[in-house]
Design a protein around this motif. Structure first.
Motif, PDB file in Angstrom:
ATOM      1  N   PHE A 226       9.153  11.087   2.399  1.00 43.55           N
ATOM      2  CA  PHE A 226       8.671  11.338   3.754  1.00 43.55           C
ATOM      3  C   PHE A 226       7.290  10.708   3.957  1.00 43.55           C
ATOM      4  N   ARG A 227       6.390  10.946   3.010  1.00 45.20           N
ATOM      5  CA  ARG A 227       5.040  10.381   3.136  1.00 45.20           C
ATOM      6  C   ARG A 227       5.075   8.854   3.060  1.00 45.20           C
ATOM      7  N   PHE A 228       5.936   8.328   2.216  1.00 45.22           N
ATOM      8  CA  PHE A 228       6.086   6.877   2.083  1.00 45.22           C
ATOM      9  C   PHE A 228       6.450   6.253   3.430  1.00 45.22           C
ATOM     10  N   HIS A 229       7.451   6.793   4.091  1.00 43.42           N
ATOM     11  CA  HIS A 229       7.859   6.247   5.383  1.00 43.42           C
ATOM     12  C   HIS A 229       6.816   6.496   6.461  1.00 43.42           C
ATOM     13  N   LEU A 230       6.114   7.608   6.374  1.00 37.53           N
ATOM     14  CA  LEU A 230       5.065   7.886   7.355  1.00 37.53           C
ATOM     15  C   LEU A 230       3.951   6.842   7.259  1.00 37.53           C
ATOM     16  N   VAL A 231       3.562   6.516   6.041  1.00 38.24           N
ATOM     17  CA  VAL A 231       2.528   5.495   5.838  1.00 38.24           C
ATOM     18  C   VAL A 231       3.013   4.142   6.357  1.00 38.24           C
ATOM     19  N   LYS A 232       4.245   3.785   6.016  1.00 36.97           N
ATOM     20  CA  LYS A 232       4.771   2.503   6.464  1.00 36.97           C
ATOM     21  C   LYS A 232       4.883   2.442   7.985  1.00 36.97           C
TER      22      LYS A 232
ATOM     23  N   ALA B  47       0.771  -1.244   0.000  1.00 33.69           N
ATOM     24  CA  ALA B  47       0.000   0.000   0.000  1.00 33.69           C
ATOM     25  C   ALA B  47       0.802   1.294   0.000  1.00 33.69           C
ATOM     26  N   PRO B  48       1.965   1.392   0.664  1.00 31.07           N
ATOM     27  CA  PRO B  48       2.634   2.695   0.819  1.00 31.07           C
ATOM     28  C   PRO B  48       2.903   3.468  -0.473  1.00 31.07           C
ATOM     29  N   PRO B  49       3.374   2.857  -1.564  1.00 29.29           N
ATOM     30  CA  PRO B  49       3.641   3.672  -2.766  1.00 29.29           C
ATOM     31  C   PRO B  49       2.413   4.437  -3.243  1.00 29.29           C
ATOM     32  N   ALA B  50       1.268   3.772  -3.289  1.00 26.69           N
ATOM     33  CA  ALA B  50       0.062   4.438  -3.765  1.00 26.69           C
ATOM     34  C   ALA B  50      -0.460   5.459  -2.758  1.00 26.69           C
ATOM     35  N   LEU B  51      -0.401   5.133  -1.466  1.00 24.45           N
ATOM     36  CA  LEU B  51      -0.919   6.040  -0.450  1.00 24.45           C
ATOM     37  C   LEU B  51      -0.042   7.276  -0.285  1.00 24.45           C
ATOM     38  N   ALA B  52       1.254   7.140  -0.559  1.00 22.36           N
ATOM     39  CA  ALA B  52       2.164   8.270  -0.403  1.00 22.36           C
ATOM     40  C   ALA B  52       2.121   9.225  -1.586  1.00 22.36           C
ATOM     41  N   ALA B  53       1.665   8.750  -2.731  1.00 21.03           N
ATOM     42  CA  ALA B  53       1.649   9.580  -3.933  1.00 21.03           C
ATOM     43  C   ALA B  53       0.501  10.580  -3.880  1.00 21.03           C
TER      44      ALA B  53
ATOM     45  N   SER C 210       3.007  13.637  -7.617  1.00 23.48           N
ATOM     46  CA  SER C 210       4.050  12.627  -7.483  1.00 23.48           C
ATOM     47  C   SER C 210       3.557  11.215  -7.771  1.00 23.48           C
ATOM     48  N   GLY C 211       2.492  11.100  -8.557  1.00 28.10           N
ATOM     49  CA  GLY C 211       1.963   9.778  -8.862  1.00 28.10           C
ATOM     50  C   GLY C 211       2.957   8.880  -9.560  1.00 28.10           C
ATOM     51  N   ASP C 212       3.838   9.453 -10.372  1.00 29.90           N
ATOM     52  CA  ASP C 212       4.826   8.648 -11.093  1.00 29.90           C
ATOM     53  C   ASP C 212       5.855   8.026 -10.153  1.00 29.90           C
ATOM     54  N   LEU C 213       6.044   8.608  -8.980  1.00 28.72           N
ATOM     55  CA  LEU C 213       7.071   8.127  -8.066  1.00 28.72           C
ATOM     56  C   LEU C 213       6.670   6.832  -7.360  1.00 28.72           C
ATOM     57  N   ALA C 214       5.419   6.419  -7.484  1.00 30.48           N
ATOM     58  CA  ALA C 214       4.987   5.156  -6.895  1.00 30.48           C
ATOM     59  C   ALA C 214       5.662   3.967  -7.568  1.00 30.48           C
ATOM     60  N   ASP C 215       6.188   4.179  -8.768  1.00 29.48           N
ATOM     61  CA  ASP C 215       6.951   3.145  -9.458  1.00 29.48           C
ATOM     62  C   ASP C 215       8.417   3.260  -9.043  1.00 29.48           C
ATOM     63  N   GLN C 216       9.016   2.158  -8.566  1.00 31.08           N
ATOM     64  CA  GLN C 216      10.370   2.190  -8.016  1.00 31.08           C
ATOM     65  C   GLN C 216      11.398   2.665  -9.038  1.00 31.08           C
ATOM     66  N   ARG C 217      11.283   2.205 -10.259  1.00 33.28           N
ATOM     67  CA  ARG C 217      12.262   2.601 -11.283  1.00 33.28           C
ATOM     68  C   ARG C 217      12.163   4.089 -11.593  1.00 33.28           C
ATOM     69  N   ARG C 218      10.947   4.583 -11.691  1.00 30.92           N
ATOM     70  CA  ARG C 218      10.764   6.014 -11.957  1.00 30.92           C
ATOM     71  C   ARG C 218      11.209   6.856 -10.777  1.00 30.92           C
TER      72      ARG C 218
END
Length: 287
Positions: free
Chosen positions: A85-91, A35-41, A45-53
């Motif tokens: 920051f949001r990614f780690h906050l969600v996790k 869940a964290p990639p989608a919830l943090a975007a 920053s929607g493109d950043l949910a993809d690890q490679r991007r």
């Protein structure tokens, strides 16, 4: 005519509650990973949910920031850092809820085991096995809470592995070479570092200082828990041997668990006090 009766359920223990907590823990474990990639975007920053991007965006933004010579992050780099920051906050939030659920499940399982005198050996073994699994998952969840709080407080420093791992782009490699050179020169002759390296050192120090504080709190909590469990075991009726063994076992486990946490506290404190050598070691691949 004799009627067979089911073995009594341990008093005060609900099998349905344990099953519910188990299902909730499994769902939270999946959410922690997925869940964290989608919830943090967000909208920007929607493109950043993809690890490679995310990696590509970080490296491109960092190279531009490095070349600018400015201390303040560029908008592109700020966007990546904010997302992280949001990614780690969600996790951290998911891991904290998971930790609470696991503790609740563990308490119920071990309570059921202690009160399982009227149940068969197979049932008691099942309860004990499930309790051991949960007991092993609790420290892992706690470590995830600690690590993600650390990442949320110092997101820029926590992005550095993504900047360095497998970097082959010429612009990124050049920037990393210059960073290593500045850090090495500073360590050898006290030379000045550029603004971007100073920011990096500062955030790296914060990254380790935060973990030192977290580790100190956790170590104290574990020691207090160990003492409390041991005292409670001493107050338990001597005829209730199973309860005394369980309480003392967990008291010992809590005390032993505090030892690696204390090591984490010491290591992070030392790094926070003198971050530049550790940062250089990191960029040289030896940290």
């Amino acid at each position: 005519m004799n009627r067979s009766t089911a073995p009594p359920r341990p008093a005060g223990v609900s099998g349905g509650a344990i099953a519910t907590l188990g299902a909730l823990a499994a769902a939270l474990g999946a959410a922690f990973v997925l869940a964290p990639p989608a919830l943090a975007a967000d909208a920007t920053s929607g493109d950043l949910a993809d690890q490679r991007r995310l990696t590509d965006a970080l490296r491109a933004a960092f190279v531009d920031y490095w070349r600018s010579g400015d201390r303040e992050f560029s908008p592109a780099l700020e966007r990546v850092v904010d997302y992280w920051f949001r990614f780690h906050l969600v996790k951290a939030a998911i891991a904290a809820v998971l930790l609470i659920v696991l503790i609740a499940a563990g308490v119920r399982l071990w309570t059921a085991f202690v009160r399982a005198g009227g149940l068969g050996a197979a049932r008691r073994a099942t309860l004990a096995s499930a309790g051991v699994v949960v007991a092993l998952l609790v420290p892992f969840s706690l470590a995830m809470v600690m690590a993600n709080i650390q990442g949320a407080v110092a997101p820029y420093a926590s992005l550095l592995p993504m900047l360095t791992d497998g970097a082959t782009e010429s612009a990124t490699v050049e920037a990393l070479t210059q960073i290593r050179q500045q850090l090495a020169d500073s360590g050898r002759n006290g030379g000045r570092t550029g603004a971007a390296v100073e920011v990096m050192i500062s955030d790296f120090a914060r990254y380790h200082a935060v973990m030192a504080v977290i580790a100190a709190v956790v170590a104290v909590a574990l020691v207090v828990l160990a003492v409390g469990l041991w005292k409670r075991a001493g107050r338990t009726d001597s005829s209730d041997r199973r309860a005394r063994r369980v309480l003392r076992s967990f008291g010992v486990l809590a005390a032993l668990s505090s030892l690696p946490v204390i090591l984490v506290l010491v290591a992070n404190t030392l790094t926070a006090e003198d971050p530049a050598p550790a940062l250089l070691a990191f960029f040289e691949g030896g940290w």
